[in-house]
Enzyme design. Structure first.
Site, PDB file in Angstrom:
ATOM      1  N   GLU A   1       0.251   9.388 -24.522  1.00  0.00           N
ATOM      2  CA  GLU A   1       0.249   8.543 -25.831  1.00  0.00           C
ATOM      3  C   GLU A   1      -0.136   7.320 -25.709  1.00  0.00           C
ATOM      4  OE1 GLU A   1       4.086   9.041 -27.637  1.00  0.00           O
ATOM      5  OE2 GLU A   1       3.934  11.262 -27.821  1.00  0.00           O
TER       6      GLU A   1
ATOM      7  N   HIS B   1       3.855  10.512 -33.555  1.00  0.00           N
ATOM      8  CA  HIS B   1       5.151  10.147 -32.885  1.00  0.00           C
ATOM      9  C   HIS B   1       5.992   9.331 -34.034  1.00  0.00           C
ATOM     10  CE1 HIS B   1       7.543   9.346 -29.000  1.00  0.00           C
ATOM     11  NE2 HIS B   1       8.329   9.429 -29.727  1.00  0.00           N
TER      12      HIS B   1
END
Length: 531
Positions: free
Chosen positions: A263, A281
């Site tokens: 990420e 997220h």
């Protein structure tokens, strides 16, 4: 001087104000967490660091954090904090595991609906002017079997919501008892059983060495055909390459992911596959959750810096404010007992055995253990504290054991510490009197009653006349004032000890004079932190 806290990520102004209202000096620099060089430059000025996910607390950052006592993560995940390095540095790492539980659980349920009914694709198609009712045939959740991997705080809420949707819930969690599973209304199963039976699988475990790739290619191949996988927990729990292959083959009917192994996720094997729902997220991304975790971390950090209360720490036992107040004298005693033995022991320590009796046995023993071990370790590592001491002991292979028992003697409670080395065992016991002052009550099995002072002198000798006179005269002749003088002996004519509380450290020449008398088997100056 008031404690000083750096807020290096975007926390709400309300949370920042909590620090100020509690009398803590706070610098709100929400962008500095993204600048590792600037953070390293200024971190040495702070006692506390409040973060979200943007700040990376690395060993390099911690190397410069000489004042730092606590790191508070507004949220659950602490992947961005090197907890081992923090522990070795003696820095407590806290998180806020309850502030975003509902939000994350709701997102998992929403993702489950989204993948069951192909909502994102159907929405995009409709926005494009198409009307593809037959293309987006979904499935109901009612009556389906949900496999929940991890039935803790968030997983437990998902189980509750799923049961309200009339789903049958299977739970795999090594820490879930049969009794709790029954109360939750779920069936506790092993992982392979869950994989073979579940129509939907959702993950709610942290990323650890044990859980990494828990849904590996091998595990995914054990799932029933048509399964749908939801991950709103942590990237790295699922083999994304393997899942992509099984989605393409049709074995897995759909997937909904809020977290990814890398990420920010700008490229991923799951992207652009049909019936794969992806969000960036967002599990904790609601107004309520962001505010809750920010306020919670500010309160937790303030409590620790001002009262010593430890809440939601990941590398130290939690201690409530009330416990901190009541246990304060006992924590000091535990440290003094450890310090005495640490200063007396020159050879490597193999084991530390701690006995808690009576009132002491009813306290937070994990916290007391940390204080004992810290006291012992300080001789070789003066910078060690309650956080780093257990880490140092573990690195040295020292075994720590704890025993508790009901009141067994004249004292309402006491602590006895024994260390084991290759050549001997050495023990000391102490208690806290009603005045709140720690006292040594036994050394080497010999009963005494000694107040603990900053500077002390310990001697052992044969029980013969003249010891008191020799000690008193030698000290007096050399200008060393004795504040307290305690004697003890095993039996008449047997081994005896003396413990002197003196106003200042005993100079080396005075020690040499006492040694020259030939009356003492051992003479040891001791120092204790009684502040």
């Amino acid at each position: 001087m008031a404690p000083k806290v750096l807020v290096s990520d975007k926390l709400s102004e309300t949370a920042v104000q909590i620090f100020r209202d509690r009398g803590i000096d706070v610098d709100f620099l929400p962008d500095v967490g993204k600048d590792k060089d600037k953070l390293a430059e200024i971190i040495g000025n702070y006692d506390g660091l409040a973060i979200r996910s943007a700040t990376k607390v690395t060993p390099t950052i911690l190397k410069h954090a000489d004042r730092l006592k606590v790191i508070g993560r507004a949220g659950i995940g602490t992947d961005n904090v090197d907890k081992d390095a923090a522990s070795k540095k003696g820095v407590i790492v806290m998180n806020t595991p309850f502030g975003n539980m509902i939000t994350t659980a709701e997102h998992a349920i929403a993702m489950m609906f989204a993948v069951a009914r192909q909502i994102p694709e159907a929405s995009a198609s409709t926005h494009a002017g198409k009307w593809e009712k037959s293309r987006f045939m979904g499935v109901e959740l009612t009556g389906k079997t949900l496999g929940v991997i991890g039935a803790g705080n968030i997983g437990g809420i998902v189980c509750e919501r799923a049961r309200a949707l009339k789903m049958k819930v299977l739970a795999y969690d090594p820490f879930l008892s049969d009794e709790k599973a029954a109360r939750m209304g779920v069936e506790k199963v092993e992982l392979d059983d869950l994989l073979s039976r579940a129509d939907f699988i959702t993950l709610h475990v942290p990323l650890t060495d044990q859980t990494r790739n828990i849904l590996s290619r091998e595990a995914l191949e054990k799932t029933r055909k048509g399964v749908r996988i939801v991950n709103c927990a942590r990237g790295g729990l699922v083999d994304e390459e393997a899942l992509a292959d099984l989605l393409k083959s049709g074995h897995v009917a759909g997937a909904a992911f809020d977290v990814f192994s890398v990420e920010p996720a700008t490229d991923n094997p799951l992207f652009d596959l049909p019936n794969v729902v992806c969000t960036p997220h967002l599990g904790a991304a609601t107004t309520e959750a962001q505010e809750n975790v920010a306020l919670q971390v500010a309160e937790q950090m303030s409590d620790y810096l001002l009262t010593g209360a430890v809440t939601n720490a990941l590398n130290m036992p939690s201690v409530t404010a009330e416990e901190a107040r009541v246990m304060g004298p006992w924590v000091k005693l535990a440290g003094h007992l450890g310090s005495f033995i640490g200063q007396m022991t020159d050879e490597p320590i193999k084991a530390i055995n701690i006995l808690y009796d009576g009132a002491a046995a009813e306290m937070n023993l994990d916290a007391l253990n940390c204080s004992v071990v810290a006291g012992i370790m300080k001789k070789s590592n003066p910078d060690v504290n309650l956080v780093s001491a257990p880490v140092v002991a573990k690195e040295r292979g020292i075994q720590i054991s704890t025993t508790s028992q009901d009141k067994s003697g004249a004292f309402e409670g006491y602590i006895k510490v024994t260390v084991v080395t290759e050549v001997r065992e050495r023990s000391i016991a102490g208690t806290v009197f009603t005045d709140g002052k720690p006292r040594f009550i036994q050394i080497k099995g010999i009963n005494i009653d000694a107040e603990v002072g900053a500077n002390m002198l310990y001697t052992t000798n044969e029980d013969v006349p003249g010891i008191i006179g020799t000690l008193g005269q030698t000290m007096g002749e050399n200008g060393v004032n004795i504040a307290n003088f305690t004697l003890g002996r095993a039996k008449a004519g047997g081994e005896a000890i003396a413990l002197l509380y003196v106003d200042e450290p005993v100079p080396a020449p005075v020690i040499e004079k006492l040694c020259g008398t030939g009356m003492f088997r051992q003479i040891k100056p001791l120092a204790f932190d009684v502040a």
